[in-house]
Design an enzyme around this catalytic site. Structure first.
Site, PDB file in Angstrom:
ATOM      1  N   GLU A  39     -38.539 -33.238   6.759  1.00  0.00           N
ATOM      2  CA  GLU A  39     -39.044 -33.982   7.899  1.00  0.00           C
ATOM      3  C   GLU A  39     -39.371 -35.392   7.403  1.00  0.00           C
ATOM      4  O   GLU A  39     -40.074 -35.544   6.400  1.00  0.00           O
ATOM      5  CB  GLU A  39     -40.309 -33.304   8.450  1.00  0.00           C
ATOM      6  CG  GLU A  39     -40.746 -33.952   9.737  1.00  0.00           C
ATOM      7  CD  GLU A  39     -42.021 -33.346  10.323  1.00  0.00           C
ATOM      8  OE1 GLU A  39     -42.440 -32.256   9.894  1.00  0.00           O
ATOM      9  OE2 GLU A  39     -42.590 -33.999  11.206  1.00  0.00           O
ATOM     10  N   ARG A 265     -42.867 -21.199  -2.606  1.00  0.00           N
ATOM     11  CA  ARG A 265     -42.918 -22.651  -2.811  1.00  0.00           C
ATOM     12  C   ARG A 265     -43.476 -22.930  -4.188  1.00  0.00           C
ATOM     13  O   ARG A 265     -44.118 -22.076  -4.808  1.00  0.00           O
ATOM     14  CB  ARG A 265     -43.730 -23.326  -1.726  1.00  0.00           C
ATOM     15  CG  ARG A 265     -45.208 -23.005  -1.719  1.00  0.00           C
ATOM     16  CD  ARG A 265     -45.895 -23.480  -0.435  1.00  0.00           C
ATOM     17  NE  ARG A 265     -45.791 -24.901  -0.192  1.00  0.00           N
ATOM     18  CZ  ARG A 265     -45.171 -25.418   0.887  1.00  0.00           C
ATOM     19  NH1 ARG A 265     -44.611 -24.647   1.778  1.00  0.00           N
ATOM     20  NH2 ARG A 265     -45.142 -26.707   1.064  1.00  0.00           N
ATOM     21  N   LYS A 275     -48.520 -32.594   1.751  1.00  0.00           N
ATOM     22  CA  LYS A 275     -48.110 -33.920   2.231  1.00  0.00           C
ATOM     23  C   LYS A 275     -49.285 -34.665   2.839  1.00  0.00           C
ATOM     24  O   LYS A 275     -49.374 -35.882   2.733  1.00  0.00           O
ATOM     25  CB  LYS A 275     -47.042 -33.755   3.310  1.00  0.00           C
ATOM     26  CG  LYS A 275     -45.619 -33.881   2.825  1.00  0.00           C
ATOM     27  CD  LYS A 275     -44.712 -33.952   4.041  1.00  0.00           C
ATOM     28  CE  LYS A 275     -43.263 -33.728   3.685  1.00  0.00           C
ATOM     29  NZ  LYS A 275     -42.448 -33.544   4.896  1.00  0.00           N
TER      30      LYS A 275
HETATM   31  P1  ATP Z   1     -44.573 -30.214   6.470  1.00  0.00           P
HETATM   32  O1  ATP Z   1     -43.474 -29.381   7.090  1.00  0.00           O
HETATM   33  O2  ATP Z   1     -45.904 -29.584   6.508  1.00  0.00           O
HETATM   34  O3  ATP Z   1     -44.557 -31.639   6.856  1.00  0.00           O
HETATM   35  P2  ATP Z   1     -43.181 -29.649   4.038  1.00  0.00           P
HETATM   36  O4  ATP Z   1     -43.715 -29.794   2.656  1.00  0.00           O
HETATM   37  O5  ATP Z   1     -42.732 -28.324   4.522  1.00  0.00           O
HETATM   38  O6  ATP Z   1     -44.305 -30.267   4.930  1.00  0.00           O
HETATM   39  P3  ATP Z   1     -40.586 -30.600   4.783  1.00  0.00           P
HETATM   40  O7  ATP Z   1     -40.093 -31.986   4.873  1.00  0.00           O
HETATM   41  O8  ATP Z   1     -40.574 -29.765   5.998  1.00  0.00           O
HETATM   42  O9  ATP Z   1     -42.047 -30.703   4.203  1.00  0.00           O
HETATM   43  O10 ATP Z   1     -39.849 -29.847   3.602  1.00  0.00           O
HETATM   44  C1  ATP Z   1     -38.465 -29.797   3.477  1.00  0.00           C
HETATM   45  C2  ATP Z   1     -38.075 -28.560   2.734  1.00  0.00           C
HETATM   46  O11 ATP Z   1     -38.700 -28.516   1.456  1.00  0.00           O
HETATM   47  C3  ATP Z   1     -38.506 -27.320   3.482  1.00  0.00           C
HETATM   48  O12 ATP Z   1     -37.414 -26.432   3.547  1.00  0.00           O
HETATM   49  C4  ATP Z   1     -39.607 -26.741   2.663  1.00  0.00           C
HETATM   50  O13 ATP Z   1     -39.581 -25.344   2.717  1.00  0.00           O
HETATM   51  C5  ATP Z   1     -39.307 -27.260   1.256  1.00  0.00           C
HETATM   52  N1  ATP Z   1     -40.551 -27.435   0.494  1.00  0.00           N
HETATM   53  C6  ATP Z   1     -41.639 -28.136   0.843  1.00  0.00           C
HETATM   54  N2  ATP Z   1     -42.612 -28.033  -0.076  1.00  0.00           N
HETATM   55  C7  ATP Z   1     -42.137 -27.218  -1.054  1.00  0.00           C
HETATM   56  C8  ATP Z   1     -42.665 -26.703  -2.284  1.00  0.00           C
HETATM   57  N3  ATP Z   1     -43.891 -26.999  -2.700  1.00  0.00           N
HETATM   58  N4  ATP Z   1     -41.874 -25.899  -3.029  1.00  0.00           N
HETATM   59  C9  ATP Z   1     -40.626 -25.602  -2.624  1.00  0.00           C
HETATM   60  N5  ATP Z   1     -40.073 -26.042  -1.494  1.00  0.00           N
HETATM   61  C10 ATP Z   1     -40.807 -26.842  -0.701  1.00  0.00           C
END
Ligand code: ATP
Ligand code: MG
Length: 560
Positions: A39, A265, A275
Site C-alpha cells: 500500500e 511476518r 508502519k
Molecule cells: P498496513 O497494511 O498496515 O499499512 P503492511 O505492513 O501490511 O501495513 P503493506 O504495504 O500492506 O503494509 O504490505 C505489503 C506486503 O508486505 C503485504 O503482503 C504484507 O503481508 C507484507 N508485509 C508487511 N509487513 C511484513 C513483515 N513484517 N514481514 C513480512 N511481510 C510483511
C-alpha cells in the site's frame, strides 16, 4: 548398494513445497504467478523485504512471474512520494517486474461491476445503520451477530442506493455496501463484512472520480483474480480472512481462481516494524526522515551502507515459517558484516585523534608505505599511504596508567603502526586541565613495513594511524540500534545513544575521491559508507556496523 547422499538436499519451506505440489498436480495449467502488493502509505521496511524476496523468489524459481501491484484503495493515506520510494526500493533490492506494474485503483470499475453482480444475486446489500449500531449488531467471539433491519432490502433498492452512493449523493458514513454472508458465523470476518464505504477524498491517481472506495478484503482477491495470480502470499493476520477471500472468488465472475497462503511476518528484536510507528518517528522529527540510517526502512538501510545482497541473504537465512517468531537483529547485522568483509576496501581513519610526534623522524620527510586493500581479496591490490613526523592515533589506543590487559600504547611501551614502524612512547604532553594532548615518541627505522628484523621482539599491539600532514578531516556518524529495548512497542522511546556525530575525525588521503555510497572498512573501527551529505571538501561517513557484535557482550554482562 546406494550410498547415502553426502549433502542433504535443502528442504523446501512449506510455501515452496505447496507450490511444487501444485505444479506436479498441473494446477493452474502449471503456472506460478505471484504479486507483491504494497500500500503506498509509507516506505518499505525490512519486513517487506522478506515478503518481496518470497514473492519474487518463488516466481523466479518456478519460471513464473511476480507482479508489483499497488494496493491503493485508501486515498486518505496514500501518495505518489510513497509509490516512488517503493518502486526505487524494490528495484534496489534486485527485483524486476518487467511491464507488470499494476494498481488496484485501475480495477475500480471492475470492482464496482462485480459489486453490482453480487447485489443482483442477493449477495450484497446497502447498510444504513451507523458505525455504532453496526458494532452492536456484530456480536462477539462467543456470541453470534444480529441481522440488520436493512439486510433484506430488495435488489432494486440496493442497486439504486449503491449507484447513488457512487454518484456522491450521500455523506460519509450514511451507508456502506456489505456482503450478505452469515451474521452467525463463528468467524467474525464472515458476518456481512463491509465491501464499500463512502469516502470523499481525492485519490492520488484517480482524482475525484470516486467517492466510494472498496475495502481491502474485497479489492485484494478480485485484484489477484484479474491478474491471474496463482499463489497469493500474505502474512498470518489474514489467515482468518481466507474464507472471505475464497467467498469473493467463488461468488464473483472472476477470470481465475487464486489461492491465499499465509506466512509469519518478520519481527526483529530491538526494532519496530509498524508502519504507524515509523510514520510517527518521521512526522514528529524523532529521526531525520524515512531514510535516516537508523530506520529499519530499506531506504534507511541503504543510506546506512547495507547492500541488497546482504538483505537478500538475511531473508534467505531466516526462512519462511507458519508461526510467528522474533528474529534477533544481530542476525541482520551478521549478514551485512559478512558481505562487507568480502567487498570492502580497508582504509585507515582516526575517529578521535590524539597527536603523536616522532622525535627521531626527520622534519619534512614523507614516505609512501604499501598497504593491503583487502586481505579477503588479493585482486584488490595495494595502495600507498603517506607517513610523516606527525601522526594521529586513536585516543583510546593510549593509556597513561594501563591496567593489566591493556596492550596498546603507554609510557615506555612500544607498539606497531600498521604497515609502518614500531614506535615507542617516551613522553606525554598535557594541557592545563591535565588532559593528554600529545605523545612524544621515537620510531625504529629497522621495522619499516611493520615487520621485526630477525630476533627482535614484536610488540603485542598494532594500531591504525594517519599522517597529520596528509590526512583529510571528516565527519563520522556512529549509529546504534534505534531502540535499546529488546521488544520495543509503539510507545517506547528511542535509544538516546543511537546517533553520535564525531566532527573532528581524520581519514587517510586515498578517500579524497570517495563518492556517495562507497563502502569501506575503517581498520579496527567498523564498516562505513560515504553519506549522501558528503562533499569532496567535507567528507561525511556513516558507520554501517561495527566489526564485532558489541551487543552480544553487553547482553552477556547484563545477564550475569
Ligand atoms: P498496513 O497494511 O498496515 O499499512 P503492511 O505492513 O501490511 O501495513 P503493506 O504495504 O500492506 O503494509 O504490505 C505489503 C506486503 O508486505 C503485504 O503482503 C504484507 O503481508 C507484507 N508485509 C508487511 N509487513 C511484513 C513483515 N513484517 N514481514 C513480512 N511481510 C510483511
Ligand atoms: Mg497490509
Amino acid at each position: 548398494m546406494k550410498m547415502p547422499d553426502l549433502e542433504p538436499t535443502p528442504s523446501l519451506d512449506f510455501i515452496r513445497t505447496r507450490v511444487a505440489e501444485d505444479l506436479k498436480a498441473n494446477k493452474n495449467d502449471s503456472r506460478v504467478h505471484t504479486r507483491f502488493p504494497p500500500e503506498p502509505n509509507g516506505y518499505l521496511h525490512i519486513g517487506h523485504a522478506k515478503a518481496i524476496c518470497l514473492d519474487f523468489g518463488v516466481a523466479a524459481e518456478n519460471n513464473g512471474f511476480c507482479n508489483l501491484r499497488f494496493d491503493d484503495t485508501n486515498p486518505s493515506k496514500e501518495s505518489v512520494e510513497y509509490e516512488e520510494s517503493i518502486i526505487r526500493d524494490v528495484k534496489w533490492l534486485g527485483f524486476d517486474w518487467d511491464n507488470r506494474l499494476f494498481y488496484a485503483s485501475d480495477y475500480f470499475d471492475k470492482l464496482y461491476e462485480y459489486a453490482v453482480h453480487l447485489i443482483k444475486n442477493g449477495k450484497a446489500y446497502v447498510e444504513s445503520l451507523n458505525a455504532d449500531e453496526m458494532r452492536q449488531h456484530r456480536g462477539t467471539l462467543t456470541e453470534p451477530g444480529r441481522e440488520s433491519p436493512y439486510r433484506n432490502r430488495s435488489v432494486e433498492e440496493n442497486l439504486d442506493l449503491f449507484e447513488r452512493m457512487r454518484k456522491g449523493e450521500f455523506e460519509e458514513g450514511a451507508h456502506i455496501l456489505r456482503a450478505k454472508i452469515d451474521m452467525s458465523s463463528g468467524n467474525i470476518n464472515m458476518r456481512d463484512p463491509a465491501m464499500y464505504r463512502i469516502l470523499k477524498a481525492a485519490h492520488y491517481r484517480q482524482g475525484s472520480k470516486w467517492v466510494i472506495y472498496p475495502m481491502y478484503d474485497y479489492a485484494h482477491p478480485i485484484s489477484d483474480a484479474l491478474e491471474g495470480i496463482t499463489h497469493s502470499l500474505c502474512t498470518l493476520e489474514f489467515e482468518d480472512h481466507r474464507p472471505l477471500y475464497d467467498w469473493f472468488i467463488e461468488n464473483c465472475p472472476v477470470p481465475s481462481r487464486p489461492e491465499q497462503i499465509e506466512f509469519a511476518r518478520l519481527n526483529l528484536s530491538y526494532t519496530v516494524l509498524s508502519k504507524r510507528k515509523l510514520l510517527t518517528l518521521v512526522t514528529e522529527k524523532i529521526v531525520n526522515g524515512w531514510d535516516d540510517p537508523r530506520m529499519p526502512t530499506l531506504s534507511g538501510l541503504r543510506r546506512r551502507g547495507f547492500t541488497p545482497e546482504a538483505i537478500r541473504n538475511f531473508c534467505e537465512a531466516i526462512g519462511v515459517a507458519k508461526r510467528d517468531a522474533i528474529v534477533d537483529v544481530a542476525q541482520l547485522e551478521h549478514s551485512i558484516r559478512n558481505d562487507l568483509n568480502k567487498r570492502s576496501p580497508r582504509v585507515m581513519a582516526v575517529l578521535r585523534p590524539l597527536r603523536v610526534v616522532i622525535d627521531n623522524y626527520p622534519e619534512n620527510q614523507t614516505e609512501e608505505l604499501d598497504a593491503v586493500n583487502n586481505p579477503e581479496d588479493p585482486s584488490a591490490g595495494t595502495r600507498k599511504v603517506p607517513f610523516g613526523r606527525v601522526l594521529y592515533i586513536e585516543q583510546d589506543d593510549f593509556m597513561e596508567n594501563p591496567p593489566n590487559k591493556f596492550f596498546r600504547l603507554a609510557p615506555g611501551r612500544e607498539v606497531r603502526l600498521r604497515y609502518a614502524y614500531f614506535i615507542k612512547c617516551n613522553d606525554v604532553v598535557k594541557d592545563e586541565s591535565g588532559k593528554v594532548i600529545e605523545l612524544r615518541c621515537t620510531y625504529d627505522p629497522a621495522t619499516r613495513g611493520g615487520d621485526a628484523p630477525p630476533g627482535r621482539p614484536s610488540p603485542k599491539a598494532t594500531l591504525h594511524w594517519v599522517s597529520a600532514a596528509h590526512s583529510l578531516p571528516a565527519e563520522v556518524r556512529l549509529y546504534d540500534r534505534l531502540f535499546d529495548k529488546e521488544r520495543p512497542d509503539n510507545d517506547s522511546p528511542i535509544n538516546p545513544k543511537s546517533l553520535e556525530v564525531l566532527k573532528s575525525c581524520q581519514v587517510e588521503p586515498s578517500l579524497k575521491t570517495a563518492k556517495s555510497t562507497d563502502r569501506v572498512q575503517f581498520e579496527r573501527m567498523g564498516y562505513f559508507c560515504v553519506d549522501l551529505d558528503s562533499k569532496p571538501e567535507a567528507l561525511v561517513f556513516n558507520r554501517t556496523v561495527t566489526l564485532k557484535d558489541t551487543w552480544a557482550k553487553i547482553e552477556k554482562t547484563l545477564k550475569k
